[in-house]
Scaffold this motif. Structure first.
Motif, PDB file in Angstrom:
ATOM      1  N   ARG A 143      11.726   4.904  21.284  1.00 46.53           N
ATOM      2  CA  ARG A 143      12.209   3.539  21.538  1.00 46.53           C
ATOM      3  C   ARG A 143      13.577   3.649  22.197  1.00 46.53           C
ATOM      4  NH1 ARG A 143       9.268  -0.419  19.155  1.00 46.53           N
ATOM      5  NH2 ARG A 143       7.986   0.142  17.355  1.00 46.53           N
ATOM      6  N   ILE A 144      13.741   2.957  23.303  1.00 46.56           N
ATOM      7  CA  ILE A 144      14.983   3.052  24.078  1.00 46.56           C
ATOM      8  C   ILE A 144      15.569   1.658  24.234  1.00 46.56           C
ATOM      9  CG2 ILE A 144      15.996   3.752  26.277  1.00 46.56           C
ATOM     10  CD1 ILE A 144      13.474   5.647  26.500  1.00 46.56           C
ATOM     11  N   ALA A 145      16.831   1.537  23.900  1.00 47.45           N
ATOM     12  CA  ALA A 145      17.560   0.283  24.094  1.00 47.45           C
ATOM     13  C   ALA A 145      18.840   0.604  24.852  1.00 47.45           C
ATOM     14  CB  ALA A 145      17.879  -0.370  22.752  1.00 47.45           C
ATOM     15  N   HIS A 146      19.368  -0.394  25.547  1.00 39.98           N
ATOM     16  CA  HIS A 146      20.617  -0.151  26.271  1.00 39.98           C
ATOM     17  C   HIS A 146      21.593  -1.283  25.965  1.00 39.98           C
ATOM     18  CE1 HIS A 146      19.312  -3.302  29.009  1.00 39.98           C
ATOM     19  NE2 HIS A 146      20.536  -3.312  29.489  1.00 39.98           N
ATOM     20  N   ARG A 147      22.850  -0.985  26.152  1.00 40.78           N
ATOM     21  CA  ARG A 147      23.876  -2.014  26.004  1.00 40.78           C
ATOM     22  C   ARG A 147      25.015  -1.716  26.968  1.00 40.78           C
ATOM     23  NH1 ARG A 147      24.936   1.448  21.642  1.00 40.78           N
ATOM     24  NH2 ARG A 147      27.118   2.095  21.451  1.00 40.78           N
ATOM     25  N   LYS A 148      25.696  -2.757  27.343  1.00 38.30           N
ATOM     26  CA  LYS A 148      26.865  -2.613  28.202  1.00 38.30           C
ATOM     27  C   LYS A 148      28.085  -2.377  27.328  1.00 38.30           C
ATOM     28  CE  LYS A 148      29.117  -4.879  32.110  1.00 38.30           C
ATOM     29  NZ  LYS A 148      29.116  -6.072  32.992  1.00 38.30           N
ATOM     30  N   MET A 149      28.938  -1.477  27.752  1.00 39.79           N
ATOM     31  CA  MET A 149      30.166  -1.243  26.995  1.00 39.79           C
ATOM     32  C   MET A 149      31.037  -2.494  27.037  1.00 39.79           C
ATOM     33  SD  MET A 149      31.129   2.644  28.102  1.00 39.79           S
ATOM     34  CE  MET A 149      29.935   3.974  27.932  1.00 39.79           C
ATOM     35  N   PRO A 150      31.705  -2.820  25.927  1.00 40.64           N
ATOM     36  CA  PRO A 150      32.481  -4.067  25.851  1.00 40.64           C
ATOM     37  C   PRO A 150      33.521  -4.215  26.957  1.00 40.64           C
ATOM     38  CG  PRO A 150      32.321  -3.031  23.695  1.00 40.64           C
ATOM     39  CD  PRO A 150      31.754  -2.059  24.677  1.00 40.64           C
ATOM     40  N   ASP A 151      34.119  -3.105  27.371  1.00 38.69           N
ATOM     41  CA  ASP A 151      35.167  -3.188  28.388  1.00 38.69           C
ATOM     42  C   ASP A 151      34.613  -3.111  29.811  1.00 38.69           C
ATOM     43  OD1 ASP A 151      34.324  -0.600  28.375  1.00 38.69           O
ATOM     44  OD2 ASP A 151      36.299   0.320  28.122  1.00 38.69           O
ATOM     45  N   GLY A 152      33.278  -3.106  29.931  1.00 34.60           N
ATOM     46  CA  GLY A 152      32.674  -3.011  31.264  1.00 34.60           C
ATOM     47  C   GLY A 152      32.770  -1.625  31.857  1.00 34.60           C
ATOM     48  N   GLY A 153      33.111  -0.645  31.022  1.00 35.80           N
ATOM     49  CA  GLY A 153      33.323   0.707  31.524  1.00 35.80           C
ATOM     50  C   GLY A 153      32.070   1.530  31.705  1.00 35.80           C
ATOM     51  N   GLY A 154      30.892   0.935  31.476  1.00 37.24           N
ATOM     52  CA  GLY A 154      29.652   1.668  31.665  1.00 37.24           C
ATOM     53  C   GLY A 154      28.553   1.150  30.767  1.00 37.24           C
ATOM     54  N   TYR A 155      27.553   2.001  30.545  1.00 36.14           N
ATOM     55  CA  TYR A 155      26.384   1.626  29.747  1.00 36.14           C
ATOM     56  C   TYR A 155      26.056   2.723  28.753  1.00 36.14           C
ATOM     57  CZ  TYR A 155      25.382  -2.365  32.746  1.00 36.14           C
ATOM     58  OH  TYR A 155      25.454  -3.554  33.403  1.00 36.14           O
ATOM     59  N   VAL A 156      25.364   2.317  27.670  1.00 35.50           N
ATOM     60  CA  VAL A 156      24.926   3.242  26.629  1.00 35.50           C
ATOM     61  C   VAL A 156      23.427   3.060  26.432  1.00 35.50           C
ATOM     62  CG1 VAL A 156      25.160   3.972  24.228  1.00 35.50           C
ATOM     63  CG2 VAL A 156      27.156   3.087  25.466  1.00 35.50           C
ATOM     64  N   PHE A 157      22.685   4.172  26.444  1.00 29.24           N
ATOM     65  CA  PHE A 157      21.262   4.157  26.134  1.00 29.24           C
ATOM     66  C   PHE A 157      21.080   4.781  24.754  1.00 29.24           C
ATOM     67  CE2 PHE A 157      21.449   4.228  30.753  1.00 29.24           C
ATOM     68  CZ  PHE A 157      20.547   3.234  31.092  1.00 29.24           C
ATOM     69  N   THR A 158      20.471   4.022  23.831  1.00 35.73           N
ATOM     70  CA  THR A 158      20.201   4.509  22.486  1.00 35.73           C
ATOM     71  C   THR A 158      18.735   4.907  22.406  1.00 35.73           C
ATOM     72  OG1 THR A 158      21.869   3.015  21.577  1.00 35.73           O
ATOM     73  CG2 THR A 158      20.284   3.950  20.026  1.00 35.73           C
ATOM     74  N   ILE A 159      18.478   6.113  21.910  1.00 33.97           N
ATOM     75  CA  ILE A 159      17.123   6.660  21.869  1.00 33.97           C
ATOM     76  C   ILE A 159      16.770   6.985  20.422  1.00 33.97           C
ATOM     77  CG2 ILE A 159      15.587   8.436  22.797  1.00 33.97           C
ATOM     78  CD1 ILE A 159      17.785   8.888  24.977  1.00 33.97           C
ATOM     79  N   GLN A 160      15.630   6.450  19.958  1.00 27.30           N
ATOM     80  CA  GLN A 160      15.147   6.707  18.608  1.00 27.30           C
ATOM     81  C   GLN A 160      13.655   7.014  18.657  1.00 27.30           C
ATOM     82  OE1 GLN A 160      16.703   2.883  17.008  1.00 27.30           O
ATOM     83  NE2 GLN A 160      17.648   4.150  15.438  1.00 27.30           N
ATOM     84  N   PRO A 161      13.142   7.793  17.701  1.00 28.65           N
ATOM     85  CA  PRO A 161      11.700   8.069  17.696  1.00 28.65           C
ATOM     86  C   PRO A 161      10.902   6.814  17.347  1.00 28.65           C
ATOM     87  CG  PRO A 161      12.754   9.037  15.776  1.00 28.65           C
ATOM     88  CD  PRO A 161      13.853   8.505  16.634  1.00 28.65           C
ATOM     89  N   ALA A 162       9.721   6.668  17.958  1.00 27.51           N
ATOM     90  CA  ALA A 162       8.875   5.507  17.691  1.00 27.51           C
ATOM     91  C   ALA A 162       7.707   5.855  16.782  1.00 27.51           C
ATOM     92  CB  ALA A 162       8.352   4.924  19.004  1.00 27.51           C
ATOM     93  N   THR A 163       7.146   7.020  16.942  1.00 30.45           N
ATOM     94  CA  THR A 163       5.932   7.373  16.193  1.00 30.45           C
ATOM     95  C   THR A 163       6.102   8.609  15.319  1.00 30.45           C
ATOM     96  OG1 THR A 163       5.142   8.630  18.111  1.00 30.45           O
ATOM     97  CG2 THR A 163       4.428   6.333  17.922  1.00 30.45           C
ATOM     98  N   SER A 164       7.274   9.194  15.317  1.00 26.36           N
ATOM     99  CA  SER A 164       7.524  10.374  14.486  1.00 26.36           C
ATOM    100  C   SER A 164       8.903  10.247  13.852  1.00 26.36           C
ATOM    101  CB  SER A 164       7.420  11.656  15.321  1.00 26.36           C
ATOM    102  OG  SER A 164       8.402  11.656  16.341  1.00 26.36           O
ATOM    103  N   ARG A 165       9.311  11.264  13.099  1.00 25.94           N
ATOM    104  CA  ARG A 165      10.589  11.187  12.398  1.00 25.94           C
ATOM    105  C   ARG A 165      11.756  11.690  13.242  1.00 25.94           C
ATOM    106  NH1 ARG A 165      10.163  13.655   6.517  1.00 25.94           N
ATOM    107  NH2 ARG A 165      12.239  12.733   6.486  1.00 25.94           N
ATOM    108  N   THR A 166      11.470  12.516  14.250  1.00 26.48           N
ATOM    109  CA  THR A 166      12.541  13.076  15.061  1.00 26.48           C
ATOM    110  C   THR A 166      12.204  12.946  16.541  1.00 26.48           C
ATOM    111  OG1 THR A 166      11.549  15.291  14.944  1.00 26.48           O
ATOM    112  CG2 THR A 166      13.211  14.737  13.277  1.00 26.48           C
ATOM    113  N   LEU A 167      13.216  13.117  17.390  1.00 25.94           N
ATOM    114  CA  LEU A 167      13.034  13.050  18.828  1.00 25.94           C
ATOM    115  C   LEU A 167      12.378  14.331  19.321  1.00 25.94           C
ATOM    116  CD1 LEU A 167      16.536  11.588  19.793  1.00 25.94           C
ATOM    117  CD2 LEU A 167      14.369  10.346  19.624  1.00 25.94           C
TER     118      LEU A 167
END
Length: 198
Positions: A143-167
């Motif tokens: 599962r991948i989600a993204h967010r913009k950094m509060p100061d507009g300095g870039g982006y962050v992609f958060t990656i978590q497992p969807a069907t297992s316990r680890t990436l």
């Protein structure tokens, strides 16, 4: 006891990241940023790392990929170019079940010399309503989600497992760009454009 920084070799077996961009196009000053990231199970310790007395396995449960703009803010990241994962659609479905049963007993008897028929009917009915949540989705491995950094300095992609316990494996197709970079001073006479940091 001396303070020692984390040994980067310990994580080299667990995560691999490779980053590149296409050349800035004439006219638009835009380039595609590609990020190839993969996750694996590392077997570490003892003979693999000097000074490590035990062996163990290491996997990640969550990771973040940060893309930082240059400090002078010459490179822009158009918001419409940032790779966004498709939303998972869930449908709420209500199922109604009706059940009805009739139990009967027939007794025949003689009353005053005439036959008499007694009917003993016991009717029981009930309605059972069940609400069931059905998810119509095609789950990937992560599962991948993204967010913009509060100061507009870039982006962050958060990656978590969807069907297992680890990436495990690749987070996304590296051939598809994660975002575009725009050089706002593409008309410079000399020097190279600054780079983002991943």
């Amino acid at each position: 006891m001396t303070d020692r920084p984390n040994n980067p070799r310990a994580f080299a077996e667990v995560v691999s990241i490779d980053v590149w961009r296409t050349p800035y196009a004439n006219g638009t000053g835009e380039a595609d940023l590609h990020i190839d990231v993969g996750f694996f199970e590392g077997r570490l310790g003892a003979d693999a790392l000097a000074g490590s007395p035990v062996r163990f396995r290491l996997s990640l449960k969550r990771a973040e990929i940060h893309v930082f703009r240059d400090q002078a803010n010459i490179i822009e990241i158009p918001a419409s170019s940032v790779a966004r994962e498709a939303l998972v659609a869930s449908k709420a479905k209500t199922t109604t079940t009706q059940s009805r049963s009739i139990k009967g007993a027939v007794n025949a008897a003689l009353a005053n010399g005439k036959p008499r028929l007694d009917l003993d009917l016991d009717a029981k009915g009930g309605t059972e309503i069940t609400k069931r949540i059905e998810k119509d989705e095609d789950l990937g491995e992560m599962r991948i989600a993204h967010r913009k950094m509060p100061d507009g300095g870039g982006y962050v992609f958060t990656i978590q497992p969807a069907t297992s316990r680890t990436l495990d494996g690749s987070a996304w197709d590296p051939a598809a760009p994660r975002m575009k970079l725009r050089d706002t001073k593409a008309g410079r006479k000399r020097g190279d454009p600054p780079e983002v940091t991943v």
